[in-house]
Design a protein around this motif. Sequence first.
Motif, mmCIF file in Angstrom:
data_model
loop_
_atom_site.group_PDB
_atom_site.id
_atom_site.type_symbol
_atom_site.label_atom_id
_atom_site.label_comp_id
_atom_site.label_asym_id
_atom_site.label_seq_id
_atom_site.Cartn_x
_atom_site.Cartn_y
_atom_site.Cartn_z
ATOM 1 N N GLN A 117 0.841 -1.186 0.000
ATOM 2 C CA GLN A 117 0.000 0.000 0.000
ATOM 3 C C GLN A 117 0.881 1.242 0.000
ATOM 4 N N THR A 159 0.853 5.581 0.569
ATOM 5 C CA THR A 159 0.137 6.758 1.048
ATOM 6 C C THR A 159 0.885 8.003 0.614
ATOM 7 N N ARG A 164 0.793 12.337 0.367
ATOM 8 C CA ARG A 164 0.227 13.449 1.101
ATOM 9 C C ARG A 164 0.356 14.763 0.337
ATOM 10 N N TRP A 182 -6.425 15.270 -7.179
ATOM 11 C CA TRP A 182 -5.339 14.317 -7.408
ATOM 12 C C TRP A 182 -5.385 13.846 -8.850
ATOM 13 N N GLY A 191 -8.971 8.187 -0.927
ATOM 14 C CA GLY A 191 -8.306 9.289 -0.257
ATOM 15 C C GLY A 191 -9.218 9.945 0.745
ATOM 16 N N ARG A 192 -8.722 11.023 1.283
ATOM 17 C CA ARG A 192 -9.544 11.798 2.202
ATOM 18 C C ARG A 192 -8.966 13.200 2.315
ATOM 19 N N GLU A 236 -4.817 13.114 1.692
ATOM 20 C CA GLU A 236 -4.060 11.884 1.506
ATOM 21 C C GLU A 236 -4.634 11.109 0.336
ATOM 22 N N ASN A 258 -4.461 7.203 -0.982
ATOM 23 C CA ASN A 258 -4.043 5.848 -0.652
ATOM 24 C C ASN A 258 -4.259 4.939 -1.851
ATOM 25 N N ASN A 270 -4.072 0.959 -2.579
ATOM 26 C CA ASN A 270 -3.921 -0.381 -2.014
ATOM 27 C C ASN A 270 -3.578 -1.396 -3.101
#
Lengths: 111, 110
Positions: A18, A20, A22, A34, A66-67, A75, A77, A79
């Motif tokens: 995974q 991450t 930022r 993004w 993301g969030r 962020e 992410n 996976n």
Amino acid sequence: EAGVTQSPTHLIKTRGQQATLRCSPISGHTSVYWYQQALGLGLQFLLWYDEGEERNRGNFPPRFSGRQFPNYSSELNVNALELEDSALYLCASSTTGSKQYFGPGTRLTVT
Amino acid sequence: GQQVMQIPQYQHVQEGEDFTTYCNSSTTLSNIQWYKQRPGGHPVFLIQLVKSGEVKKQKRLTFQFGEAKKNSSLHITATQTTDVGTYFCAGVLGNEKLTFGTGTRLTIIP
């Protein structure tokens, strides 16, 4: 005024792991976007967050998520990394609907 | 969904020659933006066009927005080595996200 910042600059992962990524937007910007840019190709839209909520999503599988945090940083992410996820991931910020300011990007390499 | 295409994909010109890239949308746009990405860099905003038929100039760069607000062009007069990079148009429909075109990569032959 500080620009959009992204971390890390480079990230090397193996298949299945995974990642991450930022992003910190310009102060006062509530929207974060993004994008994925594979080598030599165009910008593929991934996600748009505004005021903490996901506003739009590109044509990417659910393992891309993301969030956005209360301070508007974000962020991304990814996976179950696959080799084809290797790309430059760009974050941009704006006040809603206006021009976007891009960060320097995170170069993700999946081996 | 909304699509934005650019032509050509690549353009090689002699230094001093002119260059034009064209952008076409499948839908009518609220506005169109242009960005430049230098090799190894990130996209940087150049300009935004909002009105039908609008023409804007920035030194040697001329930007046009079509009457139907579905197409746009960027013309560079007398290219210089500093113009090298990929030029992206990006269309906005209503309050939707920006949709980036496929980009035109400009190479200058000294």
